[in-house]
Scaffold this active site. Structure first.
Site, PDB file in Angstrom:
ATOM      1  NE  ARG A 229      -0.449 -11.216   8.844  1.00 39.32           N
ATOM      2  CZ  ARG A 229      -0.418 -10.666   9.943  1.00 39.32           C
ATOM      3  NH1 ARG A 229      -1.170  -9.775  10.254  1.00 39.32           N
ATOM      4  NH2 ARG A 229       0.845 -10.786  10.454  1.00 39.32           N
ATOM      5  CG  ASP A 253      -5.712  -3.090  11.461  1.00 40.98           C
ATOM      6  OD1 ASP A 253      -5.623  -1.971  11.255  1.00 40.98           O
ATOM      7  OD2 ASP A 253      -4.960  -3.955  12.004  1.00 40.98           O
ATOM      8  CD  GLU A 258      -1.583  -5.388   5.347  1.00 40.03           C
ATOM      9  OE1 GLU A 258      -0.656  -5.168   5.840  1.00 40.03           O
ATOM     10  OE2 GLU A 258      -2.860  -5.906   6.011  1.00 40.03           O
ATOM     11  CG  HIS A 277      -1.381  -4.741   9.533  1.00 37.06           C
ATOM     12  ND1 HIS A 277      -0.976  -5.783   8.918  1.00 37.06           N
ATOM     13  CD2 HIS A 277      -1.032  -5.153  10.967  1.00 37.06           C
ATOM     14  CE1 HIS A 277      -0.947  -6.745   9.559  1.00 37.06           C
ATOM     15  NE2 HIS A 277      -0.833  -6.417  10.673  1.00 37.06           N
ATOM     16  N   GLY A 279      -4.161  -2.692  14.418  1.00 41.74           N
ATOM     17  CA  GLY A 279      -4.683  -3.499  15.394  1.00 41.74           C
ATOM     18  C   GLY A 279      -3.515  -3.832  16.500  1.00 41.74           C
TER      19      GLY A 279
END
Ligand SMILES: NC(=O)c1ccc[n+]([C@@H]2O[C@H](COP(=O)([O-])OP(=O)(O)OC[C@H]3O[C@@H](n4cnc5c(N)ncnc54)[C@H](O)[C@@H]3O)[C@@H](O)[C@H]2O)c1
Ligand SMILES: O=C(O)[C@H](O)[C@H](O)COP(=O)(O)O
Length: 313
Positions: A229, A253, A258, A277, A279
């Site tokens: 995170r 990532d 975000e 994001h 992953g």
């Protein structure tokens, strides 16, 4: 009366089928966020949540709600205690995406080892730079530091060790039996790892654990990999460390904010590789996640305890 749940519009068929089989009506919205929950608050008993922030104030307007089911693992977008205080279970899908994330991190390591992305950028800019001195390292024999040895950390350790990497692990105060690798202090991990990979949850202890001090402890040749995170990293300190070449590079990532603003300072650096994001975002993982998230909602609506709650009622 037929029960109803709120789902994101891109909720996969694997999950929709679970609701259909249980004869539960699905109301699809673009984002299952506070606004949508309030709009359908008098209709829905359950909701499938992605990464939108859910505030405790919302429950006052969702009188029928019994469960918020996260497709994914991190639940720092929901306050589990606040939900429990309002009679709402919060659940996650722990089996769905850990291997996909571990694969993505492995890909990041393999790519960072050769500065693959940067080399493509140079090539596309007309610079055929075969420079052997800067052509990277084999990953075999290099040291991977894993911070957070849970599902992702464990899967990653196995894969990296199989490829000949030396693996050092720090799991905070929670000691675990290791199958591969060596448990070390955080200081030792930061000082020795060629790749530092973050797979710990966001807690008081882990928030901004990667800060100015931590970057100074890392090798100048090391790469930070964050598929955990954004909150684990002090954003400003990371940018400074990358700009000043205190660390070699970063593959990220997950971000503090975000979507990452397109004009963020990170986007202007040439020693970073950024993904949105993804992953745990393979089709396979999302099929499993949607199936498992729907199953959790159905369990609760059938009066059973969920399998993977992160709060207790
Ligand atoms: N990028 C993505 O798409 C993606 C996908 C899945 C998960 N994640 C993130 O990765 C995190 C880990 O996922 P997981 O399934 O492996 O979770 P997990 O709960 O199985 O593992 C987390 C591990 O971190 C350890 N930990 C807790 N505090 C720590 C500390 N201070 N220092 C070091 N370790 C500590 C825990 O003991 C646990 O072993 C999630 O919380 C989520 O934020 C990201
Ligand atoms: O859909 C997404 O945004 C992610 O793939 C999914 O939610 C992953 O969430 P995490 O496991 O990181 O909590």
């Amino acid at each position: 009366m037929k029960k109803a749940v709120l789902i994101p519009a891109d909720f996969r068929d694997a999950g929709r089928k679970v609701f259909e089989d249980a004869n539960i009506e699905m109301i699809a919205v673009k984002n299952v966020d506070n606004e949508a929950l309030i709009q359908y608050g008098d209709q829905v008993q359950g909701a499938v949540v992605m990464l939108d922030q859910i505030s405790n104030d919302t429950y006052a307007q969702t009188p029928k709600l019994k469960v918020l089911s996260r497709v994914g693992v991190g639940y720092n977008n929901i306050d589990p205690a606040g939900a429990a205080a309002n009679g709402v279970w919060v659940t996650i899908t722990p089996h769905a995406n850990y291997n996909s994330v571990a694969e993505a991190i492995l890909g990041a390591i393999l790519m960072a080892a050769r500065d693959t992305y940067q080399r493509q950028q140079l090539l596309l800019a007309g610079k055929w730079d075969q420079g052997h001195a800067t052509a990277g390292h084999d990953i075999s024999g290099q040291t991977l530091g894993i911070i957070g040895y849970g599902r992702i950390g464990h899967a990653l350790a196995q894969k990296a060790a199989a490829l000949g990497m030396k693996v050092v692990i720090n799991n905070g105060a929670h000691h675990k039996k290791l199958e591969v690798g060596t448990e070390v202090s955080l200081d030792e991990l930061l000082a020795t790892a060629d790749y530092v990979s973050l797979s710990a949850p966001v807690t008081k202890e882990t928030t901004a654990m990667m800060n100015k001090q931590a970057f100074k402890q890392m090798k100048p040749s090391a790469t930070l990999i964050n598929f955990g995170r954004g909150q684990l990293v002090n954003h400003g300190d990371l940018i400074a460390a990358l700009k000043n070449h205190e660390i070699h590079s970063a593959v990220l990532d997950a971000f503090q904010q975000e979507p990452l603003p397109v004009d963020d300072e990170l986007t202007k650096l040439d020693n970073v590789f950024l993904t949105p994001h993804i992953g745990g975002g393979t089709i396979d993982a999302m099929d499993r996640g949607c199936h498992d998230a729907a199953s959790e909602v159905v369990r609760v609506l059938q009066g059973k305890k969920p399998q993977w709650p992160v709060n207790q009622l």
